[in-house]
Write an enzyme that holds these catalytic residues in place. Structure first.
Site, short mmCIF file in Angstrom:
data_model
loop_
_atom_site.label_atom_id
_atom_site.label_comp_id
_atom_site.label_asym_id
_atom_site.label_seq_id
_atom_site.Cartn_x
_atom_site.Cartn_y
_atom_site.Cartn_z
N GLY A 172 22.45 17.68 -19.41
CA GLY A 172 21.50 18.40 -19.82
C GLY A 172 21.11 20.05 -19.25
N GLY A 173 19.87 20.50 -19.56
CA GLY A 173 19.50 21.62 -18.66
C GLY A 173 19.82 22.00 -16.99
N GLY A 407 50.87 46.27 -20.31
CA GLY A 407 48.92 46.80 -19.85
C GLY A 407 48.97 45.48 -18.38
N ALA A 408 49.54 44.89 -18.82
CA ALA A 408 49.62 43.24 -17.50
C ALA A 408 49.36 44.22 -16.51
CB ALA A 408 50.57 42.75 -18.02
#
Length: 517
Positions: A172-173, A407-408
Site C-alpha cells: 500500500g502507501g 538522435g540516439a
C-alpha cells in the site's frame, strides 16, 4: 551522594525490554526462516560498536481502548546513526516482531527525526523496510505519518543518498517511501512490495494476479523496474548497501570517495583492440569493455535485470569514482527504448546530484522502432535521456566504440549535449543513419539504374561509410576530441577524468528544469 541503584536498575530493565523487541520466540522464528531481527540488521550494517541509537524508549501514542496500555518497544522501529567503513550513516529499521512493524504516529516521528538529522548533518540514509503497513488503530494519525515520511523523503532527495532495503512486506502507501528513495534493494524471499494485493486486484477487476507476477523481487527487477538490486537474504542486502555507500559521497556538497594514486598507469591494453568485431552487424558483450576499462573488482551494476540493452553502474578508473552508462550490443542490438531511456536517465540524474563523473560507452544504432514503442511514448521517454545529459554538470566523458546514429547519437551524450571529452575508436560510425539505409536513399537512382543492383548498392554503401560515417569527419568538425586506439581508452579516459574533476559549471538561476516525466 551516589545515584540511587534502583534508578540504574530501572534504566537497565527498560533497555533490556527495548532490546528484546517482540520477544525471543518471534526472533527465533525469524532465525529459523534465515532472517535477521531489526536490530541484527542494524548491527550487520555498521562497523562494530559504532551504532548510536536514538529513540530507544519511545512508545506508541494510540489511545484506542484495549490498545492504549500495550507496550511497543521503540514503537516498532529502530533508528540511529553509525559508521560504515568509518563513514557516518543514518538508519531506520522497522521491527516486524513489534506489532508487525506497523506505522503509527510515533513510529513515523522517529523516521522523520532520523531523516532530518541525516539532512542537517549531511549523511546517507539506509531504510530497512519490514512492516505490515499503517497501524489501523491509530486511524488518520497513521495516514498522516506516512505523509510526513514521504515529505521528508522528498526533502532529502538530492541532498543525501537514500538507500531502501525491502526485507519484508511493504504494501500500500508504505511502498511509496522506498519508491521516493534513490536505490531499492529487495530480498528474493520473505519480501513483497505492492500497492494492491492479489485479493484487492481480484475484487476490483476480477483478475487473478498471483503475487509472484508483480510483488516479488524478481518481478520488480525484470518487469516493473521498481528495484535496483535483488539480494539473496538480509546479509546480502546489507552487503549491497555497503558497496553502494563505498562509491558515494556523504552528501551533495562532497565529492565521491576517490582513491587517486600519485601516478596514473598510462600503459596501453592491447586486448581492448580485440573486443569489437570487424563486422559492424556482429554483436559483442559490452561487459568485456567495462571489465578492462575499470579497476579490478571495482564495479557495481545497477538494475542489471531491467532494460538490459543499456548497462549502468558505479566503478573506479585509476581510483576515481565514475558512473558508467553503456549501450549493450548483445541485447536488442543496443537500441534505446522506453525502459532503457528511463533507466539511464534516472541513473544520470543521481550521478549529477552527487557529483559522480559520467563515462559513456556508445554503440547505438538508434531508437527502437515499432508501434508499441511509439504508442508507449518513446518520444517522451527518450527526451528524459536527452534532458538528463544536457542538465548534468558533472564531468562527462564519451567513448564512441562503434555505431552512433541519428538522435540516439545525441541521446548518448554527444559534444552538442555537453560532453567534455569525446573519444572515438577508428571503427566508429557517426552518422544520421546507418550506411545501408543512407545509401538506399541518397543513391536510389544510381542503384535502380545499375545492371547489378546488389553489387552497386554494396559499392555505394562502402563509399558512404568511408566518406560520411568515419570518426575523422566528426573529428574534423571538433565533434570528437580525438580518435584513439581501443588499447588507449583506459589511459585517455583516466587523464580526462583527472583534469575534469575540478569542473565547475554555473547555470541560470531557476527552481528546476521541467524534465518530460
Amino acid at each position: 551522594m551516589a545515584l540511587q541503584q534502583k534508578l540504574l536498575d530501572e534504566l537497565q530493565q527498560r533497555r533490556a525490554a527495548a532490546l528484546a523487541g517482540g520477544g525471543k520466540d518471534k526472533i527465533k522464528k525469524r532465525h529459523d526462516e534465515g532472517r535477521l531481527s531489526a536490530r541484527e540488521r542494524v548491527e550487520q550494517l555498521f562497523d562494530p560498536a559504532s551504532f548510536s541509537e536514538l529513540g530507544m524508549h519511545v512508545n506508541h501514542a494510540c489511545h484506542m481502548p484495549g490498545f492504549a496500555d500495550k507496550f511497543m518497544p521503540g514503537d516498532g522501529v529502530v533508528t540511529g546513526t553509525g559508521n560504515v567503513d568509518g563513514r557516518p550513516v543514518a538508519v531506520f529499521s522497522q521491527d516486524f516482531t513489534v506489532g508487525g512493524g506497523a506505522l503509527g504516529h510515533m513510529h513515523a516521528k522517529k523516521i522523520c527525526d532520523i531523516m532530518a538529522i541525516a539532512c542537517e548533518t549531511g549523511i546517507p540514509v539506509v531504510a530497512i523496510n519490514d512492516s505490515g503497513g499503517a497501524r489501523i488503530q491509530e486511524g488518520i494519525h497513521s495516514l498522516s505519518g506516512y505523509g510526513q515520511v514521504f515529505y521528508q523523503n522528498v526533502a532529502a532527495s538530492g541532498v543525501v543518498p537514500q538507500i531502501a532495503i525491502i526485507a519484508g512486506p511493504c504494501a500500500g502507501g508504505a511502498a511509496y517511501s522506498p519508491a521516493l528513495m534513490d536505490f531499492l534493494i529487495q530480498t528474493r524471499t520473505h519480501s513483497s512490495m505492492f500497492i494492491c494485493g492479489p485479493e484487492v486486484i481480484k475484487s476490483a477487476t476480477g483478475q487473478v494476479a498471483p503475487i509472484e507476477q508483480f510483488g516479488t523481487a524478481e518481478a520488480h527487477a525484470t518487469a516493473s523496474g521498481n528495484i535496483h538490486f535483488i539480494a539473496e537474504d538480509d546479509r546480502h542486502a546489507i552487503s549491497i548497501a555497503q558497496q553502494l555507500i563505498s562509491f558515494l559521497p556523504l552528501n551533495n556538497m562532497q565529492d565521491p570517495p576517490h582513491q587517486i594514486p600519485e601516478e596514473i598507469d598510462l600503459q596501453p591494453d592491447p586486448a581492448m583492440n580485440q573486443l569489437v568485431p570487424d563486422d559492424p552487424k556482429s554483436a559483442y558483450d559490452v561487459y568485456a569493455v567495462i571489465d578492462r576499462l575499470l579497476d579490478s573488482g571495482q564495479w557495481l551494476e545497477v538494475q542489471r535485470e531491467f532494460a538490459r540493452n543499456i548497462v549502468v553502474g558505479f566503478g573506479r578508473i585509476c581510483g576515481m569514482v565514475v558512473g558508467v552508462v553503456a549501450n549493450q550490443p548483445a541485447y536488442k542490438a543496443g537500441c534505446l527504448d522506453i525502459d532503457s531511456s528511463d533507466k539511464a536517465a534516472r541513473f544520470i540524474r543521481f550521478c549529477n546530484a552527487f557529483n559522480v563523473p559520467l563515462v559513456n560507452l556508445v554503440d547505438v544504432p538508434g531508437f527502437m522502432p515499432g508501434l508499441a514503442q511509439e504508442r508507449g511514448g518513446i518520444i517522451r521517454h527518450g527526451a528524459k535521456l536527452l534532458f538528463a545529459y544536457a542538465a548534468a554538470t558533472v564531468p562527462k566523458i564519451t567513448v564512441i566504440m562503434r555505431k552512433a546514429y541519428g538522435g540516439a547519437y545525441l541521446a548518448m551524450c554527444s559534444k552538442d549535449m555537453g560532453a567534455d571529452f569525446i573519444f572515438a575508436w577508428p571503427c566508429a560510425e557517426i552518422a544520421v543513419m546507418g550506411a545501408e539505409s543512407a545509401a538506399k536513399i541518397i543513391y536510389k537512382k544510381e542503384i535502380e539504374e545499375a545492371a547489378d543492383q546488389k553489387s552497386k548498392e554494396a559499392e555505394l554503401v562502402q563509399s558512404y561509410r568511408e566518406h560520411f560515417a568515419t570518426p575523422y569527419q566528426a573529428a574534423s568538425r571538433a565533434m570528437v576530441t580525438d580518435v584513439i586506439e581501443p588499447s588507449e581508452t583506459r589511459s585517455r579516459v583516466a587523464l580526462a577524468l583527472r583534469i575534469s574533476l575540478t569542473k565547475r559549471v554555473s547555470r541560470p538561476a531557476k527552481k528546476h528544469g521541467l524534465i518530460p516525466l
